[in-house]
Scaffold this motif. Structure first.
Motif, PDB file in Angstrom:
ATOM      1  N   GLN A  85       0.813  -1.270   0.001  1.00  0.00           N
ATOM      2  CA  GLN A  85      -0.097  -0.016  -0.012  1.00  0.00           C
ATOM      3  C   GLN A  85       0.807   1.231  -0.025  1.00  0.00           C
ATOM      4  N   ARG A  86       1.891   1.143   0.786  1.00  0.00           N
ATOM      5  CA  ARG A  86       2.809   2.648   1.135  1.00  0.00           C
ATOM      6  C   ARG A  86       3.563   2.621  -0.258  1.00  0.00           C
ATOM      7  N   GLY A 115      -0.630   8.728   8.527  1.00  0.00           N
ATOM      8  CA  GLY A 115       0.197   9.913   8.218  1.00  0.00           C
ATOM      9  C   GLY A 115      -0.189  10.641   6.802  1.00  0.00           C
ATOM     10  N   THR A 116      -0.353   9.579   5.822  1.00  0.00           N
ATOM     11  CA  THR A 116      -1.019  10.045   4.717  1.00  0.00           C
ATOM     12  C   THR A 116      -2.380  10.796   4.698  1.00  0.00           C
ATOM     13  N   LEU A 117      -3.164  10.191   5.682  1.00  0.00           N
ATOM     14  CA  LEU A 117      -4.633  10.525   5.755  1.00  0.00           C
ATOM     15  C   LEU A 117      -4.363  12.139   6.324  1.00  0.00           C
ATOM     16  N   LEU A 118      -3.439  12.072   7.397  1.00  0.00           N
ATOM     17  CA  LEU A 118      -3.454  13.676   7.967  1.00  0.00           C
ATOM     18  C   LEU A 118      -3.036  14.470   7.070  1.00  0.00           C
ATOM     19  N   ALA A 223       5.573  12.526  10.314  1.00  0.00           N
ATOM     20  CA  ALA A 223       4.168  11.826  10.144  1.00  0.00           C
ATOM     21  C   ALA A 223       3.978  10.763  11.253  1.00  0.00           C
ATOM     22  N   ALA A 224       4.701   9.862  11.077  1.00  0.00           N
ATOM     23  CA  ALA A 224       4.806   8.575  11.870  1.00  0.00           C
ATOM     24  C   ALA A 224       5.102   9.191  13.328  1.00  0.00           C
ATOM     25  N   SER A 225       6.077  10.021  13.713  1.00  0.00           N
ATOM     26  CA  SER A 225       6.070  10.365  14.851  1.00  0.00           C
ATOM     27  C   SER A 225       5.221  11.088  15.555  1.00  0.00           C
ATOM     28  N   ILE A 226       4.132  11.843  14.801  1.00  0.00           N
ATOM     29  CA  ILE A 226       3.231  12.565  15.349  1.00  0.00           C
ATOM     30  C   ILE A 226       2.060  11.642  15.800  1.00  0.00           C
TER      31      ILE A 226
END
Length: 381
Positions: A85-86, A115-118, A223-226
């Motif tokens: 998916q990524r 992260g992508t959705l955000l 993103a992942a960190s958030i």
């Protein structure tokens, strides 16, 4: 066909130059079609449902991509599905399809998808937003189940130890720990222990709580960190022995503390991308610190500063001089070593605030060490 030859045929893709001279059938042929759609020579166009033709690709139709997502879940385990998916999103530019509800319902949720959705949240139509929140909530709840118990256990123990006092008032004596600490002074002839050292806890009060400030960089690479920081922030906020503040920043600063009861609200309150002004974020945090000796500030950033660098470093130095425990995490994720500003990382290390990447599993130990003011468990390398 031997299993080894079969695997090579799947890897090489079946073009004339693959060297195997063998065709696939049944389940293997279906698996090959899903791989061809993504990794084939013409992977940027066509349809994943369009047959085994080389270069069939992933087209711009959400229904076709949704069927492809269903196919890869049939053939591959969840970890591989998430990777494919990524790759589909990154290699083929399918981010816009995530704005369609039927697409979101077909994906395998993971941290990177969140992260992508955000990053797309501001462009989402209303009919997609609730579906996106459901996808994000599933990931958040999975992370909370994985991380919350250990965080509370490890950090709770550190908070207990940091609150322990050796000259307690009589009503604050912890008799169990006091006896165990003085067993070497047991007098058998009297059947008693002489307590040379009393162990107890300070009286519980709001002013005795540790204060934890999480300052999170909203730049796109974080993103992942958030995602992880939002989950940890919610866990910390649920602990009575600490007060937690969560601040997200780019060139502006957003205080999301009031939303910590629901990390999904926190995540949708962030806005990935844009510039970075670490100095402004630290100024906001510094102004709200009332008890420096009981405060831990955690800056989560790749340190690419767009603000005033020298002033940022002076703020960190001032906070440390006042008694604040300052921790810099270049990333809070399961990824490898992140890209970061090495000059700023070196400057912070010189101030006694080493900057390092941290996995979610290590984060409770990092926080426990910061609370107890002992050396941080900095990963090697």
């Amino acid at each position: 066909m031997t299993d080894t030859l079969r695997r090579w045929r799947l890897v090489l893709g079946g073009d004339d130059a693959d060297g195997t001279g063998h065709d696939l059938a049944g389940r293997d042929a279906g698996m090959d079609r899903t791989l061809t759609a993504l990794y084939g020579a013409g992977g940027a166009g066509g349809s994943p449902a369009g047959g085994a033709a080389r270069g069939a690709g992933l087209g711009g139709s959400a229904p076709r991509v949704a069927r492809w997502l269903g196919d890869i879940r049939t053939y591959f385990p969840s970890s591989v599905v998430q990777l494919m998916q990524r790759d589909a999103i990154d290699r083929l530019g399918l981010s816009s399809l995530l704005l369609e509800p039927e697409m979101l319902q077909a994906v395998e949720p993971d941290v990177h998808l969140v992260g992508t959705l955000l990053s797309l949240s501001k462009a989402m139509p209303d009919e997609t937003r609730e579906t996106a929140r459901a996808v994000v909530r599933k990931v958040v709840e999975d992370l909370e189940r994985r991380l919350s118990t250990r965080t509370r256990t490890v950090l709770g123990g550190a908070l207990d130890r940091s609150a322990r006092v050796n000259r307690p008032r009589h009503r604050d004596i912890d008799w169990d720990r006091t006896i165990r600490a003085n067993l070497k002074h047991y007098l058998p002839e009297h059947g008693t222990v002489v307590p040379e050292r009393l162990v107890g806890y300070g009286r519980a009060s709001r002013s005795a709580k540790k204060e934890i400030v999480l300052a999170i960089d909203q730049s796109g690479s974080m993103a992942a960190s958030i995602v992880y920081a939002s989950v940890f922030g919610a866990v910390l906020a649920s602990m009575r022995s600490v007060t937690t503040r969560l601040v997200a920043f780019d060139t502006a600063v957003v205080d999301l503390t009031d939303q910590l009861s629901d990390p999904v609200d926190v995540l949708f309150g962030t806005q990935l991308g844009g510039g970075t002004d670490i100095n402004r974020a630290l100024a906001y945090c510094q102004e709200r610190i009332t008890r420096p000796a009981d405060t831990v500030v955690v800056l989560i950033s790749d340190l690419y500063e767009g603000g005033i660098r020298d002033e940022m470093l002076r703020r960190v130095a001032a906070m440390k001089a006042s008694g604040v425990e300052f921790v810099t995490l270049l990333a809070l994720s399961d990824e490898g070593a992140p890209a970061y500003d090495r000059d700023n990382a070196t400057a912070l290390a010189t101030l006694g605030a080493p900057a390092f990447a941290c996995t979610p599993d290590l984060f409770p130990e990092v926080m426990a060490a910061a609370v107890e003011r002992r050396p941080l468990p900095v990963p090697e390398g």
